[in-house]
Design a protein around this motif. Structure first.
Motif, short mmCIF file in Angstrom:
data_model
loop_
_atom_site.label_atom_id
_atom_site.label_comp_id
_atom_site.label_asym_id
_atom_site.label_seq_id
_atom_site.Cartn_x
_atom_site.Cartn_y
_atom_site.Cartn_z
N LYS A 162 -10.29 -10.83 -21.78
CA LYS A 162 -9.28 -9.85 -21.38
C LYS A 162 -9.89 -8.48 -21.14
O LYS A 162 -9.45 -7.74 -20.25
CB LYS A 162 -8.19 -9.77 -22.47
CG LYS A 162 -7.26 -10.96 -22.49
CD LYS A 162 -6.11 -10.76 -23.47
CE LYS A 162 -5.15 -11.94 -23.43
NZ LYS A 162 -4.03 -11.76 -24.39
N VAL A 163 -10.87 -8.13 -21.95
CA VAL A 163 -11.56 -6.84 -21.79
C VAL A 163 -13.04 -7.12 -21.62
O VAL A 163 -13.65 -7.79 -22.46
CB VAL A 163 -11.32 -5.93 -23.02
CG1 VAL A 163 -12.04 -4.60 -22.82
CG2 VAL A 163 -9.82 -5.70 -23.23
N LEU A 164 -13.62 -6.63 -20.52
CA LEU A 164 -15.00 -6.96 -20.18
C LEU A 164 -15.98 -5.88 -20.56
O LEU A 164 -15.85 -4.71 -20.15
CB LEU A 164 -15.10 -7.21 -18.66
CG LEU A 164 -14.26 -8.35 -18.09
CD1 LEU A 164 -14.51 -8.49 -16.60
CD2 LEU A 164 -14.57 -9.67 -18.79
N THR A 165 -16.97 -6.25 -21.36
CA THR A 165 -18.11 -5.37 -21.60
C THR A 165 -19.13 -5.61 -20.48
O THR A 165 -18.94 -6.47 -19.61
CB THR A 165 -18.78 -5.66 -22.95
OG1 THR A 165 -19.47 -6.91 -22.86
CG2 THR A 165 -17.76 -5.71 -24.07
N GLU A 166 -20.22 -4.88 -20.53
CA GLU A 166 -21.26 -5.02 -19.50
C GLU A 166 -22.01 -6.34 -19.60
O GLU A 166 -22.87 -6.63 -18.76
CB GLU A 166 -22.23 -3.84 -19.61
CG GLU A 166 -21.69 -2.51 -19.12
CD GLU A 166 -20.78 -1.79 -20.09
OE1 GLU A 166 -20.33 -0.67 -19.78
OE2 GLU A 166 -20.50 -2.34 -21.19
N GLN A 167 -21.69 -7.17 -20.57
CA GLN A 167 -22.38 -8.46 -20.75
C GLN A 167 -21.51 -9.66 -20.37
O GLN A 167 -21.98 -10.80 -20.48
CB GLN A 167 -22.82 -8.61 -22.22
CG GLN A 167 -23.68 -7.47 -22.73
CD GLN A 167 -24.95 -7.28 -21.92
OE1 GLN A 167 -25.62 -8.25 -21.57
NE2 GLN A 167 -25.28 -6.04 -21.60
N ASP A 168 -20.29 -9.44 -19.93
CA ASP A 168 -19.33 -10.54 -19.75
C ASP A 168 -19.21 -10.96 -18.29
O ASP A 168 -18.37 -10.46 -17.55
CB ASP A 168 -17.96 -10.13 -20.30
CG ASP A 168 -18.00 -9.86 -21.79
OD1 ASP A 168 -18.68 -10.62 -22.50
OD2 ASP A 168 -17.36 -8.90 -22.24
N TYR A 169 -20.05 -11.91 -17.88
CA TYR A 169 -20.09 -12.33 -16.48
C TYR A 169 -19.32 -13.62 -16.26
O TYR A 169 -19.50 -14.60 -16.99
CB TYR A 169 -21.54 -12.52 -16.02
CG TYR A 169 -22.39 -11.28 -16.18
CD1 TYR A 169 -22.26 -10.22 -15.29
CD2 TYR A 169 -23.29 -11.17 -17.23
CE1 TYR A 169 -23.02 -9.08 -15.44
CE2 TYR A 169 -24.06 -10.03 -17.39
CZ TYR A 169 -23.93 -8.99 -16.49
OH TYR A 169 -24.69 -7.85 -16.65
N GLY A 170 -18.49 -13.62 -15.21
CA GLY A 170 -17.78 -14.82 -14.81
C GLY A 170 -18.32 -15.34 -13.49
O GLY A 170 -19.25 -14.77 -12.91
N GLY A 171 -17.72 -16.40 -13.00
CA GLY A 171 -18.18 -17.01 -11.75
C GLY A 171 -17.59 -16.36 -10.52
O GLY A 171 -16.57 -15.66 -10.59
N LEU A 172 -18.24 -16.59 -9.38
CA LEU A 172 -17.75 -16.13 -8.09
C LEU A 172 -17.73 -17.30 -7.12
O LEU A 172 -18.61 -18.17 -7.16
CB LEU A 172 -18.68 -15.04 -7.51
CG LEU A 172 -18.54 -13.63 -8.05
CD1 LEU A 172 -19.72 -12.78 -7.59
CD2 LEU A 172 -17.25 -12.99 -7.58
N ASP A 173 -16.74 -17.32 -6.25
CA ASP A 173 -16.73 -18.30 -5.17
C ASP A 173 -17.67 -17.79 -4.09
O ASP A 173 -17.30 -16.93 -3.29
CB ASP A 173 -15.32 -18.49 -4.63
CG ASP A 173 -15.26 -19.49 -3.48
OD1 ASP A 173 -16.31 -20.01 -3.08
OD2 ASP A 173 -14.15 -19.71 -2.96
N ILE A 174 -18.88 -18.32 -4.05
CA ILE A 174 -19.90 -17.77 -3.15
C ILE A 174 -19.60 -18.07 -1.68
O ILE A 174 -20.22 -17.46 -0.80
CB ILE A 174 -21.31 -18.29 -3.51
CG1 ILE A 174 -21.38 -19.82 -3.42
CG2 ILE A 174 -21.71 -17.80 -4.89
CD1 ILE A 174 -22.77 -20.38 -3.64
#
Length: 351
Positions: A162-174
Motif C-alpha cells: 500500500k505504501v512504497l519505499t524505495e525498495q518496493d519494486y513491482g512488475g511492469l507489462d513490458i
C-alpha cells in the motif's frame, strides 16, 4: 503564457526555496551546473533557483542549460545574464562536448506526456537510455561532485504494498505502449549504478510523482493536472474523459524543487529518493470541482464526455502511495497545500 524568471509567483517561490536552511546550497558556490532539458517545468525552476542565488547571494555559479527547442528555451531564459547562464542547443541522444569544468549534472531531458508516449516512444527511450549514457561518459571526463537523475514513481510498476519505499519494486507489462517510459527510466538508474561501480561516478536519483506548478506544459499535454489547468486558464468548462474516480496526490513545484536540491546536495551517493506530497490525495472529479470553486469568478462547470475506449498511452496503474521518510531524513518538508498550489499555478499563467 510562457513563464519567465520575473514572474511574480515564480519570484515568491524562489525566495522561499533558497530560504530552506536544510539544503546545503553553499556547495554550488563558484561551481558549474549542467541541466539537460532545461526548458521543462522542473528543470526551469532548478535553473531559476541557481540564478536567483547568483543575483541575490553572489554565488558566481554558472548554469549550462541544454535544450532542443531553442525558441521555447529562449522565451524562458532570454532575460538571464550570459555571465551566469549559457543556453546550449543539444539533443541528449548525441554525445555532448564541453571544454570547461562541470561540477554537477542534472539530467532532466525526458518527456512524460501521454501525447509523446503515443507518438514518439522511441524518442523517450533514447533520452532516458542514450541520454544518460552520453552524460555519464561526459561525467567520466569531468570531476563531478554529483549526477542527479530525474526518474519517476512509475519505475515501481504494479504496487506490491500500500505504501512504497524505495525498495518496493513491482512488475511492469513490458509490451504495453506506456512501458517505454518506466522501463527506460529503470535502465537509466541501472546505468548510473553501473558507472558508479566501474568508474566511481557519484549519483543520486529522484523518483518523482505528479508535480505541477508555474511553467508546466498546459497546451495539449495529456496529463490530468495540465489539462485541468489549461481549461481554467483558457476560461473553458472542464470536460472529463472518464468518471474521475481515479485518485492522485499532487506535489507543488516549490516542494518538488526543494526535494531535488536536497537530493542533489544532501543526498547519499548511490541512493534513490521518493519525491511526492501524499498529504492530500484527491479523486480527479473532486480536483476538477475544487479548481472551479477556487476561481468562482470564471463561472466554469465540470462536465463529462467519456469515450468508449481509452488511449493505451495513459497510465492505468492505481494510486501509488510513496513513503517519504527517506527524503525527510535529509531535512525536507513540504510547505504548499493543494488549494494554495492550484491558485498559484493558475495565477502564474494569468500574470
Amino acid at each position: 503564457m510562457m513563464i519567465t524568471f520575473e514572474n511574480k509567483i515564480v519570484q515568491k517561490d524562489l525566495k522561499e526555496i533558497v530560504s530552506s536552511s536544510y539544503i546545503n546550497f553553499e556547495k554550488l558556490r563558484g561551481k558549474t551546473v549542467l541541466i539537460t532539458g532545461v526548458s521543462g517545468m522542473l528543470a526551469t525552476y532548478l535553473a531559476y533557483t541557481i540564478y536567483y542565488l547568483d543575483l541575490h547571494e553572489n554565488f558566481q555559479t554558472k548554469i549550462l542549460g541544454t535544450a532542443r527547442n531553442m525558441e521555447k528555451a529562449n522565451a524562458k531564459f532570454h532575460t538571464l545574464s550570459k555571465d551566469y547562464f549559457e543556453l546550449i542547443q543539444h539533443d541528449v541522444t548525441l554525445p555532448l562536448e564541453y571544454k570547461g569544468n562541470i561540477d554537477y549534472i542534472i539530467h532532466a531531458a525526458s518527456n512524460a506526456s501521454p501525447r509523446f508516449i503515443a507518438t514518439d516512444p522511441v524518442g523517450i527511450i533514447k533520452a532516458n537510455t542514450l541520454g544518460t549514457l552520453n552524460l555519464l561518459e561526459l561525467a567520466r571526463k569531468k570531476e563531478i561532485q554529483n549526477f542527479l537523475f530525474l526518474s519517476t514513481r512509475e519505475i515501481y510498476g504494479k504496487a506490491i504494498k500500500k505504501v512504497l519505499t524505495e525498495q518496493d519494486y513491482g512488475g511492469l507489462d513490458i509490451l504495453s505502449q506506456r512501458a517505454c517510459y518506466p522501463e527506460s527510466k529503470r535502465m537509466a538508474e541501472t546505468l548510473l549504478e553501473s558507472y558508479s561501480v566501474q568508474y566511481h561516478i557519484p549519483y543520486t536519483v529522484a523518483r518523482i510523482a505528479h508535480s505541477y506548478g508555474p511553467g508546466m506544459e498546459i497546451n495539449n499535454d495529456g496529463r490530468i493536472m495540465s489539462d485541468l489547468i489549461s481549461n481554467v486558464v483558457n476560461n473553458e468548462d472542464i470536460i472529463l474523459k472518464s468518471t474521475g474516480s481515479a485518485e492522485r496526490a499532487f506535489c507543488y513545484i516549490l516542494d518538488a524543487i526543494t526535494a531535488l536540491f536536497a537530493i542533489l546536495l544532501n543526498g547519499e551517493s548511490g541512493q534513490a529518493y521518493n519525491v511526492a506530497n501524499e498529504d492530500e490525495p484527491i479523486k480527479i472529479k473532486n480536483l476538477a470541482e475544487k479548481l472551479v470553486k477556487l476561481i468562482p469568478e470564471k463561472n466554469l462547470k465540470v462536465k463529462f464526455d467519456i469515450p468508449k475506449t481509452q488511449s493505451s498511452a495513459y497510465s492505468t496503474d492505481g494510486r501509488t502511495v510513496m513513503d517519504m521518510s527517506k527524503l525527510e531524513t535529509l531535512g525536507w518538508e513540504r510547505s504548499v497545500p493543494l488549494d494554495l498550489g492550484l491558485k498559484k499555478t493558475v495565477e502564474s499563467f494569468e500574470e
